[in-house]
Write a protein that holds these residues in place. Structure first.
Motif, PDB file in Angstrom:
ATOM      1  N   PHE A  46      15.758 -26.693 -52.145  1.00 23.25           N
ATOM      2  CA  PHE A  46      16.923 -26.158 -52.006  1.00 23.25           C
ATOM      3  C   PHE A  46      17.944 -26.836 -53.020  1.00 23.25           C
ATOM      4  CE2 PHE A  46      20.780 -25.105 -50.216  1.00 23.25           C
ATOM      5  CZ  PHE A  46      21.841 -26.380 -50.170  1.00 23.25           C
ATOM      6  N   LEU A  53      20.981 -21.627 -59.745  1.00 25.35           N
ATOM      7  CA  LEU A  53      21.965 -20.457 -59.401  1.00 25.35           C
ATOM      8  C   LEU A  53      23.588 -20.936 -59.361  1.00 25.35           C
ATOM      9  CD1 LEU A  53      20.545 -19.025 -55.985  1.00 25.35           C
ATOM     10  CD2 LEU A  53      20.367 -18.101 -58.129  1.00 25.35           C
ATOM     11  N   LEU A  56      27.188 -21.016 -64.597  1.00 23.18           N
ATOM     12  CA  LEU A  56      28.163 -19.904 -64.946  1.00 23.18           C
ATOM     13  C   LEU A  56      27.707 -19.234 -66.140  1.00 23.18           C
ATOM     14  CD1 LEU A  56      31.537 -21.852 -63.923  1.00 23.18           C
ATOM     15  CD2 LEU A  56      29.909 -20.466 -62.643  1.00 23.18           C
ATOM     16  N   SER A  57      28.195 -17.886 -66.301  1.00 24.34           N
ATOM     17  CA  SER A  57      28.079 -17.247 -67.500  1.00 24.34           C
ATOM     18  C   SER A  57      29.594 -16.946 -67.887  1.00 24.34           C
ATOM     19  CB  SER A  57      27.303 -15.938 -67.325  1.00 24.34           C
ATOM     20  OG  SER A  57      27.933 -14.961 -66.525  1.00 24.34           O
ATOM     21  N   GLY A  58      29.959 -15.801 -68.081  1.00 23.57           N
ATOM     22  CA  GLY A  58      31.204 -15.090 -68.519  1.00 23.57           C
ATOM     23  C   GLY A  58      31.551 -15.882 -69.796  1.00 23.57           C
TER      24      GLY A  58
ATOM     25  N   ARG B  51      32.992 -25.376 -63.112  1.00 27.22           N
ATOM     26  CA  ARG B  51      32.103 -25.129 -61.846  1.00 27.22           C
ATOM     27  C   ARG B  51      32.610 -26.260 -60.861  1.00 27.22           C
ATOM     28  NH1 ARG B  51      25.727 -26.789 -61.872  1.00 27.22           N
ATOM     29  NH2 ARG B  51      26.651 -28.799 -62.330  1.00 27.22           N
ATOM     30  N   PHE B 130      36.457 -15.041 -60.084  1.00 31.82           N
ATOM     31  CA  PHE B 130      35.055 -16.215 -60.107  1.00 31.82           C
ATOM     32  C   PHE B 130      33.584 -15.439 -60.172  1.00 31.82           C
ATOM     33  CE2 PHE B 130      33.282 -20.272 -60.479  1.00 31.82           C
ATOM     34  CZ  PHE B 130      32.096 -20.221 -59.880  1.00 31.82           C
ATOM     35  N   LEU B 133      32.065 -14.475 -63.186  1.00 27.69           N
ATOM     36  CA  LEU B 133      31.267 -15.597 -64.108  1.00 27.69           C
ATOM     37  C   LEU B 133      29.849 -15.705 -63.845  1.00 27.69           C
ATOM     38  CD1 LEU B 133      34.275 -18.026 -64.107  1.00 27.69           C
ATOM     39  CD2 LEU B 133      33.789 -16.293 -65.551  1.00 27.69           C
ATOM     40  N   LEU B 134      29.639 -14.896 -62.763  1.00 26.31           N
ATOM     41  CA  LEU B 134      28.324 -15.303 -62.194  1.00 26.31           C
ATOM     42  C   LEU B 134      27.324 -14.004 -62.547  1.00 26.31           C
ATOM     43  CD1 LEU B 134      29.492 -15.958 -58.462  1.00 26.31           C
ATOM     44  CD2 LEU B 134      28.857 -17.594 -60.352  1.00 26.31           C
ATOM     45  N   ASP B 135      26.041 -14.116 -63.173  1.00 21.19           N
ATOM     46  CA  ASP B 135      25.277 -13.185 -63.307  1.00 21.19           C
ATOM     47  C   ASP B 135      23.825 -13.135 -62.661  1.00 21.19           C
ATOM     48  OD1 ASP B 135      24.129 -14.206 -66.730  1.00 21.19           O
ATOM     49  OD2 ASP B 135      24.303 -15.003 -64.980  1.00 21.19           O
ATOM     50  N   LYS B 136      23.641 -14.339 -62.011  1.00 20.18           N
ATOM     51  CA  LYS B 136      22.259 -14.216 -61.495  1.00 20.18           C
ATOM     52  C   LYS B 136      22.451 -14.047 -59.951  1.00 20.18           C
ATOM     53  CE  LYS B 136      21.158 -18.813 -64.073  1.00 20.18           C
ATOM     54  NZ  LYS B 136      22.632 -19.087 -64.273  1.00 20.18           N
ATOM     55  N   GLU B 137      21.202 -13.160 -59.870  1.00 22.62           N
ATOM     56  CA  GLU B 137      21.039 -12.729 -58.385  1.00 22.62           C
ATOM     57  C   GLU B 137      20.942 -13.967 -57.418  1.00 22.62           C
ATOM     58  OE1 GLU B 137      18.455  -9.556 -58.161  1.00 22.62           O
ATOM     59  OE2 GLU B 137      18.221  -9.785 -55.794  1.00 22.62           O
ATOM     60  N   GLY B 138      21.803 -14.074 -56.620  1.00 24.30           N
ATOM     61  CA  GLY B 138      21.712 -15.263 -55.542  1.00 24.30           C
ATOM     62  C   GLY B 138      22.943 -15.917 -55.731  1.00 24.30           C
ATOM     63  N   SER B 139      23.625 -15.943 -57.086  1.00 24.16           N
ATOM     64  CA  SER B 139      24.743 -17.003 -57.309  1.00 24.16           C
ATOM     65  C   SER B 139      25.686 -16.705 -56.544  1.00 24.16           C
ATOM     66  CB  SER B 139      24.906 -16.903 -58.642  1.00 24.16           C
ATOM     67  OG  SER B 139      23.919 -17.416 -59.574  1.00 24.16           O
ATOM     68  N   LEU B 142      25.402 -17.882 -53.051  1.00 23.83           N
ATOM     69  CA  LEU B 142      25.585 -19.328 -53.051  1.00 23.83           C
ATOM     70  C   LEU B 142      27.118 -19.945 -53.094  1.00 23.83           C
ATOM     71  CD1 LEU B 142      24.549 -22.275 -53.454  1.00 23.83           C
ATOM     72  CD2 LEU B 142      24.622 -21.902 -55.950  1.00 23.83           C
ATOM     73  N   TYR B 143      27.704 -19.336 -53.923  1.00 20.91           N
ATOM     74  CA  TYR B 143      29.040 -19.538 -54.027  1.00 20.91           C
ATOM     75  C   TYR B 143      30.023 -19.524 -52.659  1.00 20.91           C
ATOM     76  CZ  TYR B 143      29.025 -21.899 -58.707  1.00 20.91           C
ATOM     77  OH  TYR B 143      28.599 -22.625 -59.451  1.00 20.91           O
ATOM     78  N   PHE B 157      29.795 -32.090 -51.045  1.00 21.47           N
ATOM     79  CA  PHE B 157      28.429 -31.442 -51.524  1.00 21.47           C
ATOM     80  C   PHE B 157      28.634 -31.066 -52.833  1.00 21.47           C
ATOM     81  CE2 PHE B 157      24.750 -28.630 -51.288  1.00 21.47           C
ATOM     82  CZ  PHE B 157      25.331 -27.457 -52.078  1.00 21.47           C
ATOM     83  N   PHE B 162      26.607 -31.016 -57.875  1.00 18.40           N
ATOM     84  CA  PHE B 162      27.331 -30.666 -59.261  1.00 18.40           C
ATOM     85  C   PHE B 162      27.337 -31.853 -60.124  1.00 18.40           C
ATOM     86  CE2 PHE B 162      26.915 -26.578 -57.303  1.00 18.40           C
ATOM     87  CZ  PHE B 162      28.152 -25.919 -57.353  1.00 18.40           C
ATOM     88  N   LEU B 192      23.980 -24.526 -45.413  1.00 21.61           N
ATOM     89  CA  LEU B 192      23.685 -23.988 -46.678  1.00 21.61           C
ATOM     90  C   LEU B 192      22.349 -23.430 -46.718  1.00 21.61           C
ATOM     91  CD1 LEU B 192      25.660 -25.812 -49.341  1.00 21.61           C
ATOM     92  CD2 LEU B 192      26.370 -23.516 -48.430  1.00 21.61           C
ATOM     93  N   LEU B 196      21.129 -19.462 -46.766  1.00 22.13           N
ATOM     94  CA  LEU B 196      20.771 -19.100 -48.058  1.00 22.13           C
ATOM     95  C   LEU B 196      19.196 -19.006 -47.817  1.00 22.13           C
ATOM     96  CD1 LEU B 196      23.101 -21.456 -50.456  1.00 22.13           C
ATOM     97  CD2 LEU B 196      23.235 -18.903 -50.027  1.00 22.13           C
TER      98      LEU B 196
END
Lengths: 366, 200
Positions: A46, A53, A56-58, B51, B130, B133-139, B142-143, B157, B162, B192, B196
């Motif tokens: 996890f 995941l 950030l991109s953007g 982030r 926001f 700003l995310l390009d991954k599958e699952g992101s 998550l957020y 958390f 982070f 979470l 998830l």
């Protein structure tokens, strides 16, 4: 210890946040329990997934943000907190104080040389008046601990002059050389009022609010009666520097009949400790710990009242909290060592409370 | 106060160049007033900072303001930064201080009853800008799940996951006992992980 105890500890175990003895206990349990091992692995996966995941991109957006930040820092006079105003206000005070002094000297000299009939009392009054204007910003305030009771967010930002005045008071005079140093000090908590003057400017709080704040702080802690909570709250009111003269409603409204005078907080905790130790001896708790027992005969009555309602474990748990409070408040190193000794023995005896007691011990040892 | 635990020191994301081969050189230049060097630091750390701040605030515009403010304050105080130390922990401390009052205000409005009153509903969370700003599958999931947490759980958390702050550092920052950090983090992770499980 049952299985659920260890399962609850796995999150902290993964973060290496348990006390060494507990880490060892959990490790030994994991050697035997496949369910917990699987759960630990799941927690690990996890955490790894979060890392994957959460990035950030953007890039376009962040390039614009970076440019915006660069433009902001390139503006020469921009200040997030008005340090320039501090500088000019401080300069204004210095100039006006200097001018006042020159005027005073000139006036005195004029009168002396030309022998105008002015009494020394008038001159000294003028002198004081000239010097007191800047001194007003150095007015002494009581050192309340309002922040502890009702947090930063409750305090409204002080008037700009006073905030800057607090900085002038606390810091060296602002010069271009140390302006950057001062700016570093304001980054700490920009929106928080600072210094004694800011605390003075915090909005007045009713005694009921202060009492309830103190109760929130202490409520839920074992061993504190409602009366003790109330007296702790009211003692904190007094210790925060609000005197009876300033807040006549404090301590007066809804006063607890039990308490007729303010007792220092440490003494309250010490008295509570002594009561519990007497009780401990009576019902066979951990046994007497070497301590500075006040031996007050009047404790016997209070002991008798409590004896019926508490088991040995309850007494020891209450004592753990009370020893922690005494240890934190006292300046007597012997008493603090006794607190540490008690908590260490408690921790070894009652392992379920280990992490909380560990936290107490860390604070006492610092 | 370093946000990095002893076990988890992260590699520096600083954009290196011939002109400034490492962060130390960049910092030296920035401390000498070189804004271009400071710009390198901004580009290196702004995503990570964003982030963290967004993770707690859940508001895009406020997060942008705080990130911008943190960098500006860092620039103003750059001469006081002690050489030899990592830049990001210092920058993150500035951002945490800016976020702190927001947290205290919002804690008074929101409570853990949010879970019992409204349940845990990540799907209902709108991420707004926001999401771009995310390009991954699952992101996104998550957020959404993080933002669906009550503030008390979300804060610990985000600070742990982070910012890799230790329990003691989190406890000190939020002024709560380390035991409370443990229990909130445990509960946040439980929620979470359950939410998830399809993407884990």
């Amino acid at each position: 210890m049952d299985h659920s105890y260890f399962k609850d500890k796995l999150s902290a175990y993964l973060d290496s946040a348990l006390e060494p003895q507990e880490m060892e206990l959990v490790k030994r349990h994991l050697d035997k329990c496949s369910e917990c091992r699987e759960h630990l692995e799941k927690l690990g996966r996890f955490g790894q997934k979060i890392k994957e995941l959460s990035g950030l991109s953007g890039d376009d957006y962040f390039e614009k943000l970076a440019s915006k930040i660069e433009r902001s820092i390139a503006e020469p006079q921009r200040r997030v907190v008005d340090i320039s105003r501090t500088h000019w206000q401080s300069l204004w005070w210095k100039v006006s104080a200097t001018a006042a002094s020159i005027l005073l000297v000139g006036t005195v000299s004029y009168y002396q040389w030309f022998r105008v009939d002015t009494s020394p009392a008038d001159i000294s009054t003028e002198s004081k008046r000239a010097q007191s204007a800047p001194a007003q910003i150095y007015k002494d305030t009581a050192p309340p601990l309002r922040e502890e009771l009702f947090g930063d967010a409750d305090a409204k930002p002080p008037p700009e002059v006073n905030r800057q005045a607090a900085k002038v008071r606390r810091e060296a005079p602002v010069t271009s050389a140390n302006e950057e140093v001062l700016s570093s000090k304001v980054v700490e908590r920009e929106d928080e009022p600072v210094g004694d003057i800011a605390k003075l400017n915090a909005p007045p709080v009713s005694d009921a609010q202060l009492r309830s704040q103190a109760k929130v702080k202490y409520e839920g802690k074992e061993g504190l009666s409602a009366g003790a909570l109330d007296s702790v709250g009211r003692r904190e009111i007094t210790e925060t520097g609000i005197t009876m003269a300033e807040q006549p409603s404090v301590l007066a409204d809804g006063a607890d009949d039990e308490i007729t005078e303010v007792i220092p907080l440490l003494e309250q905790w010490q008295a509570r400790r002594d009561t519990l130790q007497q009780l401990q001896s009576a019902i066979g708790g951990m046994g007497e710990i070497a301590a500075d027992n006040r031996g007050q005969k009047m404790l016997a009555d209070r002991v008798a009242k409590e004896q019926d309602s508490q088991t040995a474990y309850q007494v020891d748990s209450n004592l753990a909290l009370v020893w922690f409070q005494v240890g934190m408040l006292t300046s007597d190193t012997t008493e603090r060592k006794a607190a540490i000794q008690f908590l260490t023995e408690y921790q070894n005896r009652y392992k379920t409370d280990s992490s909380i007691i560990g936290s107490y011990l860390r604070q006492l040892r610092n | 106060m370093s946000p990095l635990s002893r076990e988890e020191k992260q590699p520096s994301p600083v954009i290196k160049s011939e002109k400034w081969p490492n962060e130390r050189k960049i910092l030296e230049a920035a401390q000498n007033g070189n804004q271009e060097a400071f710009g390198v630091l901004v580009r290196s750390y702004q995503k990570k900072l964003f982030r963290f701040v967004y993770g707690i605030l859940g508001n895009f515009d406020s997060a942008e303001d705080i990130v911008q403010e943190a960098f500006i304050k860092a620039w103003q105080a750059i001469k006081t930064f002690r050489p030899g130390h990592d830049f990001y922990p210092w920058l993150a401390t500035i951002a945490r201080n800016l976020t702190y009052n927001w947290i205290r205000r919002e804690e008074k409005k929101e409570s853990l009853d949010k879970l019992t009153e409204k349940g845990f509903n990540p799907e209902s969370v709108e991420l707004g800008p926001f999401e771009n700003l995310l390009d991954k599958e699952g992101s996104k999931k998550l957020y959404q799940a993080i933002q669906a947490l009550p503030l008390e759980y979300r804060t610990v958390f985000v600070l742990r996951q982070f910012e890799q702050m230790s329990y003691e550092q989190i406890a000190s920052y939020l002024k709560i006992p380390p035991g409370t950090v443990d229990s909130r983090l445990y509960r946040a992770r439980q929620l979470l992980m359950e939410s998830l499980k399809d993407i884990l």
